[in-house]
Each structure stands twice: as structure tokens, then as C-alpha cells.
Design an enzyme around this catalytic site. Structure first.
Site, PDB file in Angstrom:
ATOM      1  N   TRP A 176      -2.301  70.032  64.454  1.00 27.73           N
ATOM      2  CA  TRP A 176      -3.545  70.325  65.154  1.00 27.73           C
ATOM      3  C   TRP A 176      -3.410  70.308  66.678  1.00 27.73           C
ATOM      4  O   TRP A 176      -4.159  70.998  67.359  1.00 27.73           O
ATOM      5  CB  TRP A 176      -4.681  69.377  64.742  1.00 27.73           C
ATOM      6  CG  TRP A 176      -6.029  69.807  65.264  1.00 27.73           C
ATOM      7  CD1 TRP A 176      -6.874  70.749  64.724  1.00 27.73           C
ATOM      8  CD2 TRP A 176      -6.699  69.314  66.433  1.00 27.73           C
ATOM      9  NE1 TRP A 176      -8.014  70.888  65.486  1.00 27.73           N
ATOM     10  CE2 TRP A 176      -7.919  69.998  66.549  1.00 27.73           C
ATOM     11  CE3 TRP A 176      -6.369  68.361  67.408  1.00 27.73           C
ATOM     12  CZ2 TRP A 176      -8.826  69.767  67.580  1.00 27.73           C
ATOM     13  CZ3 TRP A 176      -7.272  68.142  68.436  1.00 27.73           C
ATOM     14  CH2 TRP A 176      -8.484  68.831  68.505  1.00 27.73           C
ATOM     15  N   ASP A 177      -2.463  69.570  67.237  1.00 23.66           N
ATOM     16  CA  ASP A 177      -2.431  69.420  68.702  1.00 23.66           C
ATOM     17  C   ASP A 177      -1.006  69.511  69.250  1.00 23.66           C
ATOM     18  O   ASP A 177      -0.634  68.764  70.146  1.00 23.66           O
ATOM     19  CB  ASP A 177      -3.064  68.079  69.095  1.00 23.66           C
ATOM     20  CG  ASP A 177      -3.396  68.000  70.581  1.00 23.66           C
ATOM     21  OD1 ASP A 177      -3.656  69.053  71.196  1.00 23.66           O
ATOM     22  OD2 ASP A 177      -3.394  66.884  71.135  1.00 23.66           O
TER      23      ASP A 177
END
Length: 300
Positions: free
Chosen positions: A196-197
Site C-alpha cells: 500500500w505505501d
């Protein structure tokens, strides 16, 4: 005693209000507790921090270098130890120990002085991220992991109210197009374990591997939802399509689906900004424009 970085305290109070204030106040005792519980010694190097965590370089009783990560447990961070345990060092930092109630983790120590963000070759860095994602996405998400399907449903439910609050017609159309793209793929949200990041400040060098990912905010979903950080990091409008094409090629993704889920990340950011009363991010809007112009129109 430990010194609490002022910027960490400011970020916690800004984003987490009273919970963040309580977390900062508890950090010295929390650190002391886990230093004793896991028989750790300070490594003699300064602590590190991001927006949400304090990371203390330590040595284990047998001399193994490690870091103690202290963070406020929330819906994004609670899956981190689960994901790290499943990845087991394949493309990501290794988890050495974990305390479930507090979310505190003991991790292998990587070389924080050698961060992918420090390398001047931006294209090379994008390819490093894509190759790391290929390793991470090879793992299916476990039951109970927060799921992209739920996130997509929530985004689509919130979109109409947000569109009413966007004054600029062109920006409103872009956000509506992003929602339309998500609606077309929402019934197949995927089952891979996503980071996600993963941007260039969340990639560090190590002795056992050239580069490893840190600080995941994991969820189950389609790999296309993981591309946005590398598109927005070191943002260059003229580079968006090259980065998108390069990453989808390395990962072997269907470009239309990957584009739709990248629009989903743009939508997610636009919803957050509008709901918090902030202006839409120009980089997000430009990513949507560039992908639409360089890789085909967004569904309408």
C-alpha cells in the site's frame, strides 16, 4: 529515558488528536518496558521516526542488530506484523518479535543511511520498487486482512457527496471518472498481499539483499492498487506514463485493470482531502489526466 522527536509528537497530535497525545506521553515507559522484556541494549545511534512510529536501533542479548518499532496501533498498522511474518524476509524486512496488544515490533536492522530515495536514478528506483512488489504480491493475503473490496465499496458510497463539494468542473469530472473506473472492477478486488505505501523512502539497503521494503500498511487486493506511490513520489508529470508502463510490465499486470485501480488510489486521496476540507492534490489530478491521455480513456 528517550528523547521524543518533536516532529513525531506534532504529527501524532495533528492526525490522532488525544490518542496521539496519549501515545507520545506513554512512549518512554513503553520503550523501557520492551527494552527489558526482550533483553535489548541501545545501539548508540540516534532514533528514527516517520509520521506514526518511533524506531530505536538496538542490539539483542546475543549481539544481533535490530530495531525496536513503537507505534500507535490502528487499522492500517495492525496488519504489519502479519504481513512481515508471511513475507519472511522475501522482499521485506524480517520480523523478529511482536507484541500484539501494543503493536510493538522487533525488526532486523537495515542500513538507514542507504535509502532508495538517495539514489539519483529515478527510473532505476521505480524498477527496484516494481521488482520488490513482484516478490510481495506473490503471497496471497491471509483471512481477516483488511480488504480492497471493502475499501472500494466505501469509496463509491462516499463519492456522490464529495462530488457535490468539488467546485471546479474539470476536477469534478476527473474524480467522477476515477469512481467510474473503480465501479467497473470493484467486483474483482483481488487477493494478493499488498504493501500500500511502497515509495523510495520505504526501501532500505541490507547486507543480505540490495533493497528491502519497510513500513507496509497491508491489505488484500489487486496489485494495481500498489502502483500509485511510485507514480506520485518525486512527482514528474511527464514521467507518469513511463513509470506506469514500466511497473505494469515488470509485474505482468493487465494495464486496463491496473489503470482502474490506480484511479482508485487517486479517488481515495481525493475523498480524504475533500472530506477534511483540504484542496485536491494537483499531483493526483495530473496522474489521472496523464494515465487517461497516455493509456486510454477512463471508463465513464
Amino acid at each position: 529515558m528517550i528523547d521524543i522527536p518533536a516532529k513525531l509528537a506534532e504529527a501524532q497530535i495533528k492526525f490522532n488528536k488525544e490518542a496521539g497525545r496519549a501515545f507520545i506521553a506513554a512512549l518512554p515507559d513503553l520503550a523501557a518496558d520492551f527494552m527489558a522484556r526482550w533483553d535489548l541494549r541501545p545501539a548508540g545511534t540516534p532514533p528514527m521516526h516517520g509520521v506514526s512510529a518511533l524506531v530505536l536501533p538496538v542490539d539483542r542479548a546475543d549481539g544481533t542488530p535490530a530495531v525496536l518499532k513503537l507505534q500507535l496501533r490502528d487499522h492500517e498498522s495492525e496488519g504489519e506484523p502479519i504481513a512481515l511474518r508471511l513475507w519472511n524476509g522475501d522482499g521485506a524486512v524480517r520480523l523478529l518479535d511482536h507484541d500484539e496488544p501494543t503493536g510493538t515490533m522487533l525488526l532486523e536492522r537495515l542500513d538507514s543511511s542507504r535509502m532508495l530515495a538517495h539514489t539519483p536514478d529515478v527510473h532505476g528506483g521505480v524498477l527496484v520498487i516494481a521488482r520488490l512488489l513482484a516478490h510481495l504480491h506473490a503471497t496471497p493475503a491471509p483471512p481477516g486482512m483488511r480488504h480492497l473490496g471493502d475499501i472500494a465499496a466505501s469509496m463509491l458510497e462516499r463519492t456522490p457527496a464529495v462530488l457535490d463539494r468539488i467546485p471546479d468542473p474539470e476536477a469534478r469530472r476527473l474524480v467522477a471518472d476515477c469512481a467510474a473506473a473503480v465501479r467497473e472492477v470493484a467486483d474483482e478486488p483481488g487477493d494478493r498481499l499488498l504493501h500500500w505505501d511502497l515509495h523510495d523512502e520505504n526501501v532500505l539497503a541490507a547486507d543480505r539483499a540490495p533493497w528491502l521494503a519497510i513500513d507496509p500498511k497491508p491489505l488484500a487486493g489487486d496489485p494495481g492498487f500498489d502502483l500509485w506511490p511510485a507514480l506520485a513520489n518525486n512527482f514528474d508529470p511527464g514521467d507518469v506514463v513511463w513509470r506506469f508502463d514500466a511497473m505494469t510490465e515488470v509485474l505482468g499486470l493487465d494495464r486496463a485493470r491496473a489503470r482502474a485501480w490506480t484511479y482508485g488510489r487517486v479517488l481515495q486521496n481525493c475523498l480524504w482531502e475533500t472530506e477534511e476540507g483540504r484542496p485536491l492534490g494537483e499531483a493526483d489530478l495530473e496522474i489521472a489526466r496523464r494515465l487517461r491521455g497516455g493509456s486510454g480513456e477512463a471508463p465513464r
